[in-house]
Motif scaffolding. Structure first.
Motif, PDB file in Angstrom:
ATOM      1  N   ILE A  99      -2.564  -4.084   1.259  1.00 37.43           N
ATOM      2  CA  ILE A  99      -1.325  -3.528   1.825  1.00 37.43           C
ATOM      3  C   ILE A  99      -0.533  -2.804   0.738  1.00 37.43           C
ATOM      4  CG2 ILE A  99       0.943  -4.163   2.748  1.00 37.43           C
ATOM      5  CD1 ILE A  99      -0.475  -6.384   4.334  1.00 37.43           C
ATOM      6  N   GLU A 100      -0.423  -3.443  -0.411  1.00 40.38           N
ATOM      7  CA  GLU A 100       0.349  -2.845  -1.501  1.00 40.38           C
ATOM      8  C   GLU A 100      -0.346  -1.597  -2.050  1.00 40.38           C
ATOM      9  OE1 GLU A 100       2.371  -4.351  -5.636  1.00 40.38           O
ATOM     10  OE2 GLU A 100       2.732  -5.342  -3.737  1.00 40.38           O
ATOM     11  N   ASN A 101      -1.655  -1.654  -2.208  1.00 39.46           N
ATOM     12  CA  ASN A 101      -2.392  -0.502  -2.731  1.00 39.46           C
ATOM     13  C   ASN A 101      -2.281   0.705  -1.808  1.00 39.46           C
ATOM     14  OD1 ASN A 101      -3.184  -2.037  -4.902  1.00 39.46           O
ATOM     15  ND2 ASN A 101      -5.258  -2.411  -4.157  1.00 39.46           N
ATOM     16  N   GLU A 102      -2.406   0.458  -0.494  1.00 40.52           N
ATOM     17  CA  GLU A 102      -2.341   1.558   0.464  1.00 40.52           C
ATOM     18  C   GLU A 102      -0.967   2.211   0.457  1.00 40.52           C
ATOM     19  OE1 GLU A 102      -3.506  -0.204   4.148  1.00 40.52           O
ATOM     20  OE2 GLU A 102      -5.665  -0.175   3.663  1.00 40.52           O
ATOM     21  N   PHE A 103       0.074   1.404   0.384  1.00 35.92           N
ATOM     22  CA  PHE A 103       1.421   1.954   0.341  1.00 35.92           C
ATOM     23  C   PHE A 103       1.625   2.765  -0.938  1.00 35.92           C
ATOM     24  CE2 PHE A 103       5.845   2.054  -0.798  1.00 35.92           C
ATOM     25  CZ  PHE A 103       6.479   2.373   0.389  1.00 35.92           C
ATOM     26  N   THR A 104       1.147   2.197  -2.063  1.00 37.24           N
ATOM     27  CA  THR A 104       1.311   2.870  -3.355  1.00 37.24           C
ATOM     28  C   THR A 104       0.623   4.226  -3.368  1.00 37.24           C
ATOM     29  OG1 THR A 104       1.466   0.740  -4.484  1.00 37.24           O
ATOM     30  CG2 THR A 104       0.937   2.655  -5.846  1.00 37.24           C
ATOM     31  N   GLU A 105      -0.583   4.295  -2.801  1.00 35.65           N
ATOM     32  CA  GLU A 105      -1.321   5.558  -2.766  1.00 35.65           C
ATOM     33  C   GLU A 105      -0.586   6.601  -1.933  1.00 35.65           C
ATOM     34  OE1 GLU A 105      -3.985   6.577  -4.534  1.00 35.65           O
ATOM     35  OE2 GLU A 105      -3.574   4.671  -5.568  1.00 35.65           O
ATOM     36  N   LYS A 106      -0.047   6.179  -0.791  1.00 33.88           N
ATOM     37  CA  LYS A 106       0.706   7.118   0.061  1.00 33.88           C
ATOM     38  C   LYS A 106       1.962   7.606  -0.649  1.00 33.88           C
ATOM     39  CE  LYS A 106      -0.863   5.235   4.501  1.00 33.88           C
ATOM     40  NZ  LYS A 106      -0.466   4.483   5.721  1.00 33.88           N
ATOM     41  N   ALA A 107       2.619   6.698  -1.362  1.00 31.92           N
ATOM     42  CA  ALA A 107       3.838   7.074  -2.084  1.00 31.92           C
ATOM     43  C   ALA A 107       3.539   8.077  -3.186  1.00 31.92           C
ATOM     44  CB  ALA A 107       4.499   5.822  -2.664  1.00 31.92           C
ATOM     45  N   LYS A 108       2.440   7.864  -3.899  1.00 37.87           N
ATOM     46  CA  LYS A 108       2.064   8.777  -4.984  1.00 37.87           C
ATOM     47  C   LYS A 108       1.659  10.142  -4.436  1.00 37.87           C
ATOM     48  CE  LYS A 108      -0.541   6.798  -8.206  1.00 37.87           C
ATOM     49  NZ  LYS A 108      -1.566   5.870  -8.764  1.00 37.87           N
ATOM     50  N   GLU A 109       1.025  10.137  -3.249  1.00 39.33           N
ATOM     51  CA  GLU A 109       0.655  11.394  -2.611  1.00 39.33           C
ATOM     52  C   GLU A 109       1.898  12.206  -2.243  1.00 39.33           C
ATOM     53  OE1 GLU A 109      -1.728  10.357   0.722  1.00 39.33           O
ATOM     54  OE2 GLU A 109      -3.447   9.693  -0.489  1.00 39.33           O
ATOM     55  N   ASN A 110       3.004  11.490  -2.033  1.00 39.73           N
ATOM     56  CA  ASN A 110       4.269  12.145  -1.691  1.00 39.73           C
ATOM     57  C   ASN A 110       5.122  12.442  -2.913  1.00 39.73           C
ATOM     58  OD1 ASN A 110       4.098  12.354   1.203  1.00 39.73           O
ATOM     59  ND2 ASN A 110       4.309  10.133   1.286  1.00 39.73           N
ATOM     60  N   GLY A 111       4.507  12.372  -4.100  1.00 41.93           N
ATOM     61  CA  GLY A 111       5.182  12.807  -5.313  1.00 41.93           C
ATOM     62  C   GLY A 111       5.856  11.733  -6.138  1.00 41.93           C
ATOM     63  N   LEU A 112       5.760  10.458  -5.750  1.00 46.79           N
ATOM     64  CA  LEU A 112       6.381   9.397  -6.530  1.00 46.79           C
ATOM     65  C   LEU A 112       5.484   9.002  -7.709  1.00 46.79           C
ATOM     66  CD1 LEU A 112       7.958   9.187  -3.796  1.00 46.79           C
ATOM     67  CD2 LEU A 112       8.113   6.726  -4.222  1.00 46.79           C
TER      68      LEU A 112
END
Length: 333
Positions: free
Chosen positions: A226-239
């Motif tokens: 759950i944490e990895n998937e959220f982190t990847e999406k956040a990084k894809e959005n520029g974080l």
């Protein structure tokens, strides 16, 4: 010793009716926790901890020490009127003539974060429950019990670098009140590496219907995913990675939980909940991403469930320094 005169657990497992915040758990949705024992080789216990995300240790702490602590706890809460007249403090029997809403548990029903539960009518009880965190019997003795500390230092291999964090959560759960929602601990230990060990220690016998902790099967891997998937999406959005880490926490419920209800959460992820009867002296050690919650306390003897979350870190590595202070409401953790 009078505090040792606690009745044995009356196990109704399997076949007990089990309830969580969002309804009943069906028989197909639960399974027993695997039992482990201090006499087993430490290498085997370490392997089990790494593979399962937890180890349920039977009799890790002397039973008489746990019951002595339970007695001290309820002597401290007795002025609130929570205990049934004519019963002993160590029994922790709720006075069902009282309104249970005036006796809320810390960390279970607060509207946001670790805010103060209950209203004015609960003030005396809540103040006394908070005070127990800094009573010598607890903060200087029980929370630093050598049997637990020594075992964790060996299990982790941290040795003398093993640090018992001062901030702990000493929780009660009176019958019928709200249970603890679905979460994993790294959400609350975000400023450190994901290597901490939590020891959940039931302070007294807890029947399978008594509001004990339940663990999602393979929950440490689900939590990490759950944490990895959220982190990847956040990084894809520029974080950045650091921004993504804290964005995850802001995305949680206001309480920090993944969900209020274990039943729906388990069905969503196709996973069972692991549970058991607990006895005074038992402890469950779990990883920072291990997903857990609790059942609603429907103990047949009307016992108040008491348990504490004790957390340990490797002091030679980065850890969350916010946990070096005693627990207070609204302390930002």
């Amino acid at each position: 010793m009078p505090h040792a005169a606690s009745p044995e657990v009356e196990s109704s497992w399997p076949g007990a009716k089990l309830f969580v915040n969002d309804g009943p758990l069906e028989a197909s949705e639960v399974a027993p926790l695997k039992k482990s024992y201090p006499s087993e080789p430490i290498e085997e216990l370490r392997k089990r901890y790494n593979e399962d995300g937890y180890i349920f240790m039977k009799g890790l702490i002397p039973r008489e020490d746990v019951l002595k602590a339970r007695e001290s706890y309820f002597k401290g809460l007795a002025p609130s009127g929570v205990l049934k007249p004519g019963t002993k403090p160590v029994e922790g029997i709720f006075d069902d003539a009282k309104d249970r809403l005036n006796y809320p548990g810390i960390g279970a029903g607060a509207a946001s974060g670790n805010g103060r539960p209950g209203g004015e009518s609960a003030e005396v009880f809540v103040d006394l429950a908070l005070k127990q965190h800094t009573e010598p019997w607890y903060c200087e003795e029980f929370s630093k019990h050598p049997a637990l500390y020594d075992f964790i230092s060996k299990l982790t291999g941290w040795g003398n670098d093993t640090l018992s964090l001062k901030r702990t959560l000493l929780r009660n759960n009176t019958p019928g009140n709200k249970a603890i929602g679905v979460h994993y601990d790294q959400i609350f230990l975000r400023y450190g590496e994901p290597t901490s060990v939590t020891a959940w220690v039931p302070m007294g016998d807890v029947s399978v219907q008594g509001g004990g902790l339940i663990y999602m099967e393979d929950g440490h891997n689900v939590g990490q995913r759950i944490e990895n998937e959220f982190t990847e999406k956040a990084k894809e959005n520029g974080l950045t990675e650091e921004e993504a880490k804290y964005a995850f926490n802001r995305n949680m419920m206001s309480t920090g939980f993944l969900a209020e209800g274990p039943a729906g959460f388990g069905r969503e992820h196709g996973a069972r909940w692991l549970l058991t009867d607990y006895e005074a002296g038992d402890a469950v050690l779990h990883q920072p991403h291990s997903i857990h919650a609790s059942t609603i306390n429907h103990d047949p003897q009307n016992k108040i469930r008491v348990g504490t979350d004790l957390r340990f870190v490797n002091s030679a590595r980065p850890y969350d320094k916010r946990w070096t202070n005693y627990f207070q409401f609204n302390d930002g953790v």
